[in-house]
Design a protein around this motif. Structure first.
Motif, PDB file in Angstrom:
ATOM      1  N   ASP A  38     -27.593  74.304 -61.312  1.00 22.96           N
ATOM      2  CA  ASP A  38     -26.390  73.321 -61.818  1.00 22.96           C
ATOM      3  C   ASP A  38     -26.684  72.992 -63.385  1.00 22.96           C
ATOM      4  OD1 ASP A  38     -24.352  71.779 -62.096  1.00 22.96           O
ATOM      5  OD2 ASP A  38     -24.998  70.337 -60.126  1.00 22.96           O
ATOM      6  N   PHE A  39     -25.884  72.123 -63.937  1.00 27.27           N
ATOM      7  CA  PHE A  39     -26.338  71.697 -65.196  1.00 27.27           C
ATOM      8  C   PHE A  39     -26.888  70.337 -65.302  1.00 27.27           C
ATOM      9  CE2 PHE A  39     -22.264  69.858 -64.521  1.00 27.27           C
ATOM     10  CZ  PHE A  39     -22.421  68.617 -64.911  1.00 27.27           C
ATOM     11  N   MET A  40     -27.658  70.120 -66.149  1.00 32.49           N
ATOM     12  CA  MET A  40     -28.331  68.719 -66.453  1.00 32.49           C
ATOM     13  C   MET A  40     -28.431  68.178 -67.912  1.00 32.49           C
ATOM     14  SD  MET A  40     -30.153  66.468 -64.977  1.00 32.49           S
ATOM     15  CE  MET A  40     -31.150  65.080 -65.425  1.00 32.49           C
ATOM     16  N   ARG A  41     -27.758  66.865 -67.697  1.00 33.19           N
ATOM     17  CA  ARG A  41     -27.678  66.054 -69.047  1.00 33.19           C
ATOM     18  C   ARG A  41     -29.133  65.397 -69.403  1.00 33.19           C
ATOM     19  NH1 ARG A  41     -26.030  61.378 -71.828  1.00 33.19           N
ATOM     20  NH2 ARG A  41     -24.495  62.105 -73.804  1.00 33.19           N
ATOM     21  N   LEU A  42     -29.766  65.769 -70.440  1.00 30.95           N
ATOM     22  CA  LEU A  42     -30.936  64.997 -70.870  1.00 30.95           C
ATOM     23  C   LEU A  42     -30.529  64.238 -71.877  1.00 30.95           C
ATOM     24  CD1 LEU A  42     -33.175  68.359 -71.546  1.00 30.95           C
ATOM     25  CD2 LEU A  42     -32.863  66.985 -69.136  1.00 30.95           C
ATOM     26  N   THR A  43     -30.535  63.021 -71.431  1.00 32.02           N
ATOM     27  CA  THR A  43     -30.040  61.590 -72.045  1.00 32.02           C
ATOM     28  C   THR A  43     -31.068  61.186 -73.034  1.00 32.02           C
ATOM     29  OG1 THR A  43     -28.604  61.272 -70.230  1.00 32.02           O
ATOM     30  CG2 THR A  43     -28.980  59.441 -71.903  1.00 32.02           C
ATOM     31  N   CYS A  44     -30.466  60.913 -74.429  1.00 31.95           N
ATOM     32  CA  CYS A  44     -31.629  60.268 -75.298  1.00 31.95           C
ATOM     33  C   CYS A  44     -30.564  59.417 -76.222  1.00 31.95           C
ATOM     34  CB  CYS A  44     -32.379  61.339 -76.027  1.00 31.95           C
ATOM     35  SG  CYS A  44     -33.466  60.706 -77.459  1.00 31.95           S
ATOM     36  N   ILE A  45     -30.770  58.105 -76.225  1.00 31.17           N
ATOM     37  CA  ILE A  45     -29.905  57.271 -76.920  1.00 31.17           C
ATOM     38  C   ILE A  45     -30.639  56.338 -77.750  1.00 31.17           C
ATOM     39  CG2 ILE A  45     -28.052  55.621 -76.891  1.00 31.17           C
ATOM     40  CD1 ILE A  45     -27.171  56.722 -73.928  1.00 31.17           C
ATOM     41  N   SER A  46     -30.358  56.343 -78.929  1.00 31.31           N
ATOM     42  CA  SER A  46     -31.124  55.123 -79.927  1.00 31.31           C
ATOM     43  C   SER A  46     -30.137  54.561 -80.784  1.00 31.31           C
ATOM     44  CB  SER A  46     -32.164  56.160 -80.800  1.00 31.31           C
ATOM     45  OG  SER A  46     -32.857  55.264 -81.965  1.00 31.31           O
ATOM     46  N   ASN A 100     -24.856  67.399 -76.553  1.00 27.22           N
ATOM     47  CA  ASN A 100     -24.299  66.812 -75.893  1.00 27.22           C
ATOM     48  C   ASN A 100     -24.233  65.438 -76.413  1.00 27.22           C
ATOM     49  OD1 ASN A 100     -23.676  65.770 -72.605  1.00 27.22           O
ATOM     50  ND2 ASN A 100     -22.338  66.453 -73.706  1.00 27.22           N
ATOM     51  N   GLY A 101     -24.416  65.209 -77.732  1.00 25.06           N
ATOM     52  CA  GLY A 101     -24.376  63.770 -78.408  1.00 25.06           C
ATOM     53  C   GLY A 101     -23.295  63.187 -78.914  1.00 25.06           C
ATOM     54  N   SER A 102     -23.210  62.201 -79.517  1.00 24.90           N
ATOM     55  CA  SER A 102     -22.153  61.666 -80.153  1.00 24.90           C
ATOM     56  C   SER A 102     -21.933  62.016 -81.656  1.00 24.90           C
ATOM     57  CB  SER A 102     -22.046  60.077 -80.041  1.00 24.90           C
ATOM     58  OG  SER A 102     -23.256  59.540 -80.429  1.00 24.90           O
ATOM     59  N   HIS A 103     -20.951  61.604 -82.219  1.00 27.20           N
ATOM     60  CA  HIS A 103     -20.648  61.774 -83.633  1.00 27.20           C
ATOM     61  C   HIS A 103     -21.300  60.895 -84.499  1.00 27.20           C
ATOM     62  CE1 HIS A 103     -18.543  63.488 -87.212  1.00 27.20           C
ATOM     63  NE2 HIS A 103     -18.387  62.299 -87.645  1.00 27.20           N
ATOM     64  N   ASP A 104     -21.632  59.613 -84.023  1.00 31.43           N
ATOM     65  CA  ASP A 104     -22.278  58.650 -84.917  1.00 31.43           C
ATOM     66  C   ASP A 104     -23.717  59.005 -84.834  1.00 31.43           C
ATOM     67  OD1 ASP A 104     -22.634  57.880 -82.365  1.00 31.43           O
ATOM     68  OD2 ASP A 104     -21.823  55.972 -82.730  1.00 31.43           O
ATOM     69  N   MET A 105     -24.395  59.874 -84.040  1.00 32.25           N
ATOM     70  CA  MET A 105     -25.532  60.293 -83.953  1.00 32.25           C
ATOM     71  C   MET A 105     -26.457  59.064 -83.262  1.00 32.25           C
ATOM     72  SD  MET A 105     -26.094  63.289 -84.677  1.00 32.25           S
ATOM     73  CE  MET A 105     -27.634  63.387 -85.033  1.00 32.25           C
ATOM     74  N   GLN A 106     -25.897  58.346 -82.295  1.00 29.92           N
ATOM     75  CA  GLN A 106     -26.616  57.097 -81.658  1.00 29.92           C
ATOM     76  C   GLN A 106     -26.895  58.036 -80.380  1.00 29.92           C
ATOM     77  OE1 GLN A 106     -25.668  52.760 -82.437  1.00 29.92           O
ATOM     78  NE2 GLN A 106     -23.570  53.713 -82.290  1.00 29.92           N
ATOM     79  N   ASP A 107     -25.928  58.561 -79.675  1.00 33.31           N
ATOM     80  CA  ASP A 107     -26.334  59.423 -78.654  1.00 33.31           C
ATOM     81  C   ASP A 107     -26.692  60.804 -79.080  1.00 33.31           C
ATOM     82  OD1 ASP A 107     -26.638  60.745 -76.218  1.00 33.31           O
ATOM     83  OD2 ASP A 107     -24.619  60.080 -75.574  1.00 33.31           O
ATOM     84  N   VAL A 108     -28.006  61.196 -78.896  1.00 32.96           N
ATOM     85  CA  VAL A 108     -28.294  62.387 -79.118  1.00 32.96           C
ATOM     86  C   VAL A 108     -28.969  63.136 -78.034  1.00 32.96           C
ATOM     87  CG1 VAL A 108     -29.154  61.720 -81.511  1.00 32.96           C
ATOM     88  CG2 VAL A 108     -30.636  61.568 -79.772  1.00 32.96           C
TER      89      VAL A 108
END
Length: 201
Positions: A38-46, A100-108
């Motif tokens: 399956d796929f797996m999201r490795l979450t990293c948020i700063s 799979n992060g966000s445009h504002d680079m808080q979710d990387v």
């Protein structure tokens, strides 16, 4: 008429509050259990403490594989995101790692496609930020670590099932309460209009 005016005023206030609200950044830990194939999201948020401060952000992902005898190997540099360009560094994750992060680079966060047994191990997310305060450009680094386990089938989480049931129950209750409030407001407005017409005649 006064009741009708209040209802319109409350609707207008709620409308503006809804549109003025901004999404809130919340640092949540990553899931630590992946399913084979399956796929797996490795979450990293700063989260950024102040949105109006400009910052140049880059992120590096590292992976330390775990062998069968529970000993760890050397740390591998697997992914880098810099200057809005994602790049897979290690060949083991070639064509399997996706930004799979966000445009504002808080979710990387990143995502692993087609998880294999060799993906279990220790993951490290290292975030570098350079803030811009005129001529003063301080640099800060943040580190997020977690260990990923790979299983053949997804394990059933009793807490997750219970929370889903409670969510549906709460949704039904809130929908019913909203309908009751709408009927109540409609009857109050109708009664107020009738009284206003009787007074006019």
């Amino acid at each position: 008429m006064l009741t009708l005016y209040r209802a319109h005023l409350q609707t207008l206030v709620l409308f503006f509050l809804f549109h003025l609200s901004k999404p809130v950044c919340v640092e949540v830990p990553s899931d630590t259990e992946a399913v084979l194939g399956d796929f797996m999201r490795l979450t990293c948020i700063s989260c950024m403490p102040r949105e109006e401060v400009k910052a140049k952000t880059s992120v590096d992902w590292y992976f330390t594989p775990k062998s069968e005898n529970n000993s760890t190997n050397d740390k591998l540099h697997i992914f880098r995101f810099e200057n809005e360009k994602p790049s897979v560094v290690d060949e083991h994750f070639s064509n399997r790692l996706v930004w799979n992060g966000s445009h504002d680079m808080q979710d990387v966060s990143i995502r692993i496609q087609n998880v294999t047994d060799s993906d279990r191990g220790f993951y490290q997310c290292l975030i570098h930020r350079t803030f811009e305060f005129g001529f003063f450009t301080p640099t800060f680094s943040t580190e997020k670590n977690f260990t990923l386990d790979v299983k053949k089938k997804a394990s059933t989480d009793a807490a997750a099932i219970y929370s889903q049931i409670m969510m549906y129950v709460l949704l039904v209750f809130l929908t019913f309460w909203l309908l009751v409030e709408m009927v109540y407001c409609y009857r109050k407005i109708s009664k107020s209009d009738e009284q206003a017409q009787d007074t006019a005649y």
